[in-house]
Design a protein around this motif. Structure first.
Motif, PDB file in Angstrom:
ATOM      1  N   PHE A  17      40.710  97.499 -12.834  1.00  9.82           N
ATOM      2  CA  PHE A  17      40.939  96.372 -13.746  1.00  9.82           C
ATOM      3  C   PHE A  17      40.697  95.051 -13.009  1.00  9.82           C
ATOM      4  O   PHE A  17      40.059  94.136 -13.539  1.00  9.82           O
ATOM      5  CB  PHE A  17      42.365  96.442 -14.277  1.00  9.82           C
ATOM      6  CG  PHE A  17      42.703  95.425 -15.337  1.00  9.82           C
ATOM      7  CD1 PHE A  17      42.164  95.520 -16.611  1.00  9.82           C
ATOM      8  CD2 PHE A  17      43.584  94.393 -15.057  1.00  9.82           C
ATOM      9  CE1 PHE A  17      42.492  94.594 -17.599  1.00  9.82           C
ATOM     10  CE2 PHE A  17      43.917  93.458 -16.040  1.00  9.82           C
ATOM     11  CZ  PHE A  17      43.365  93.555 -17.309  1.00  9.82           C
ATOM     12  N   LEU A  70      37.869  92.237 -13.957  1.00 14.47           N
ATOM     13  CA  LEU A  70      38.228  90.865 -14.325  1.00 14.47           C
ATOM     14  C   LEU A  70      37.557  89.830 -13.437  1.00 14.47           C
ATOM     15  O   LEU A  70      37.195  88.747 -13.892  1.00 14.47           O
ATOM     16  CB  LEU A  70      39.749  90.673 -14.257  1.00 14.47           C
ATOM     17  CG  LEU A  70      40.606  91.257 -15.376  1.00 14.47           C
ATOM     18  CD1 LEU A  70      42.041  90.738 -15.247  1.00 14.47           C
ATOM     19  CD2 LEU A  70      40.066  90.925 -16.743  1.00 14.47           C
ATOM     20  N   THR A  71      37.433  90.155 -12.152  1.00 17.24           N
ATOM     21  CA  THR A  71      36.900  89.161 -11.217  1.00 17.24           C
ATOM     22  C   THR A  71      35.377  89.175 -11.129  1.00 17.24           C
ATOM     23  O   THR A  71      34.790  88.337 -10.436  1.00 17.24           O
ATOM     24  CB  THR A  71      37.487  89.385  -9.806  1.00 17.24           C
ATOM     25  OG1 THR A  71      37.263  90.736  -9.398  1.00 17.24           O
ATOM     26  CG2 THR A  71      38.985  89.107  -9.805  1.00 17.24           C
ATOM     27  N   LYS A  74      30.854  93.086 -16.363  1.00 14.31           N
ATOM     28  CA  LYS A  74      32.280  93.292 -16.134  1.00 14.31           C
ATOM     29  C   LYS A  74      32.662  94.755 -16.356  1.00 14.31           C
ATOM     30  O   LYS A  74      33.467  95.329 -15.602  1.00 14.31           O
ATOM     31  CB  LYS A  74      33.093  92.381 -17.054  1.00 14.31           C
ATOM     32  CG  LYS A  74      33.060  90.906 -16.659  1.00 14.31           C
ATOM     33  CD  LYS A  74      33.846  90.057 -17.638  1.00 14.31           C
ATOM     34  CE  LYS A  74      33.918  88.610 -17.173  1.00 14.31           C
ATOM     35  NZ  LYS A  74      34.779  88.448 -15.981  1.00 14.31           N
ATOM     36  N   ILE A  81      43.818  90.408 -22.687  1.00 15.62           N
ATOM     37  CA  ILE A  81      42.904  90.052 -21.595  1.00 15.62           C
ATOM     38  C   ILE A  81      41.734  91.032 -21.545  1.00 15.62           C
ATOM     39  O   ILE A  81      40.572  90.635 -21.385  1.00 15.62           O
ATOM     40  CB  ILE A  81      43.660  90.048 -20.245  1.00 15.62           C
ATOM     41  CG1 ILE A  81      44.685  88.915 -20.220  1.00 15.62           C
ATOM     42  CG2 ILE A  81      42.687  89.915 -19.078  1.00 15.62           C
ATOM     43  CD1 ILE A  81      45.629  88.964 -19.030  1.00 15.62           C
ATOM     44  N   SER A  82      42.044  92.308 -21.696  1.00 12.74           N
ATOM     45  CA  SER A  82      41.003  93.335 -21.668  1.00 12.74           C
ATOM     46  C   SER A  82      40.015  93.164 -22.812  1.00 12.74           C
ATOM     47  O   SER A  82      38.795  93.306 -22.629  1.00 12.74           O
ATOM     48  CB  SER A  82      41.653  94.721 -21.730  1.00 12.74           C
ATOM     49  OG  SER A  82      40.682  95.741 -21.655  1.00 12.74           O
ATOM     50  N   HIS A 137      37.667  90.231 -21.975  1.00 12.36           N
ATOM     51  CA  HIS A 137      36.734  90.435 -20.866  1.00 12.36           C
ATOM     52  C   HIS A 137      35.805  91.626 -21.069  1.00 12.36           C
ATOM     53  O   HIS A 137      34.656  91.599 -20.619  1.00 12.36           O
ATOM     54  CB  HIS A 137      37.509  90.622 -19.565  1.00 12.36           C
ATOM     55  CG  HIS A 137      38.046  89.349 -18.995  1.00 12.36           C
ATOM     56  ND1 HIS A 137      37.378  88.605 -18.053  1.00 12.36           N
ATOM     57  CD2 HIS A 137      39.197  88.675 -19.247  1.00 12.36           C
ATOM     58  CE1 HIS A 137      38.090  87.534 -17.736  1.00 12.36           C
ATOM     59  NE2 HIS A 137      39.193  87.548 -18.451  1.00 12.36           N
TER      60      HIS A 137
END
Length: 276
Positions: free
Chosen positions: A87, A91-92, A100, A233-234, A237
């Motif tokens: 994860f 994200l990064t 991603k 958030i998931s 992204h």
């Protein structure tokens, strides 16, 4: 009845390192009853709590906290923290959603995964140490009572962590085929609420002997909220979620629940500094 017992056995085989054996037939039966996550969480939480009780009784706080962290991962395996690592990598990663997702699914470990895992383990350790300190104050320095509070807190935290995974599975949308997508397909809203009912009962009762019945309930709610935040958030992204996101919610939810219990104890011990 035999199918249900097979599902129970398989739930421990899937969600822990307990050597009960695991077959595809057993997995199928377990996935038909995803609310069994809560049963597994309760049993694992009691085992973690019992170990935490003994460690706190016998060892200094920092050393016992390290051993508790090690025992938790020994009992649950590293699958969920591996999900947190993936994860973090996803994200990064810079670029498009596709880039991603590739980083999320990549077996290589990047700096994002290292950072997320490091922060997650430090937060978990810090929550345990803080909980021990606040429990000792709450118990008027009675180490046996404080250790019993820690036992109850570990039970609440593990049940909350399992409820977080059910939350992601019930309300998430899979981005690819895998065990995560199978869990999503089988976690219907009725099954989710069966699990939630069990979680509410366990978490409400766990701290009743100490006059803090609402502490476990607040911890559960906070953990579920963290799962919805992770899901949001998931979605932003990756356009959905996968098994790594489910594992992430487990790791984060456990620590969030412990932190909330620390704050509840701190409040009863004279107040949280910013509230004074």
């Amino acid at each position: 009845m035999n199918n249900f017992l097979l599902a129970v056995r398989s739930s421990f085989g899937f969600l822990s390192t307990i050597p009960v054996g695991l077959t595809m037939e057993g997995l199928d039966e377990f996935f038909k009853r995803t609310y069994l996550h809560i049963l597994v969480g309760a049993v694992l939480g009691l085992l973690m709590g019992a170990f935490s009780f003994l460690a706190m009784m016998a060892l200094p706080q920092q050393i016992s906290a390290v051993l508790i962290v090690v025992f938790v991962y020994y009992l649950t395996g590293l699958n969920h923290i591996d999900g947190l690592a993936d994860f973090g990598d996803g994200l990064t990663a810079h670029g498009s959603v596709e880039k991603k997702i590739r980083a999320l699914k990549d077996v290589a470990l990047g700096i994002g995964g290292v950072g997320f895992c490091t922060m997650g383990i430090i937060a978990f350790y810090s929550a345990i140490v803080s909980l021990q300190s606040e429990a000792l104050i709450f118990a008027d320095s009675s180490i046996k009572t404080a250790a019993t509070v820690l036992l109850s807190a570990m039970l609440i935290a593990e049940v909350s962590a399992m409820q977080c995974m059910l939350t992601i599975a019930a309300f998430g949308k899979s981005i690819h085929e895998g065990l995560g997508s199978i869990l999503v397909q089988n976690t219907t809203i009725p099954k989710y609420f069966v699990g939630l009912l069990g979680s509410v009962i366990i978490c409400s009762l766990a701290l009743v002997p100490f006059g803090l019945w609402y502490g476990g309930l607040v911890a559960l709610i906070a953990a579920i909220v963290s799962a919805f935040i992770i899901l949001n958030i998931s979605n932003r992204h990756f356009g959905g979620m996968n098994g790594d996101v489910i594992g992430t919610s487990n790791e984060v939810g456990r620590t969030i629940a412990l932190i909330i219990i620390v704050l509840v104890l701190s409040y009863h011990n004279g107040g949280i500094p910013w509230m004074l």
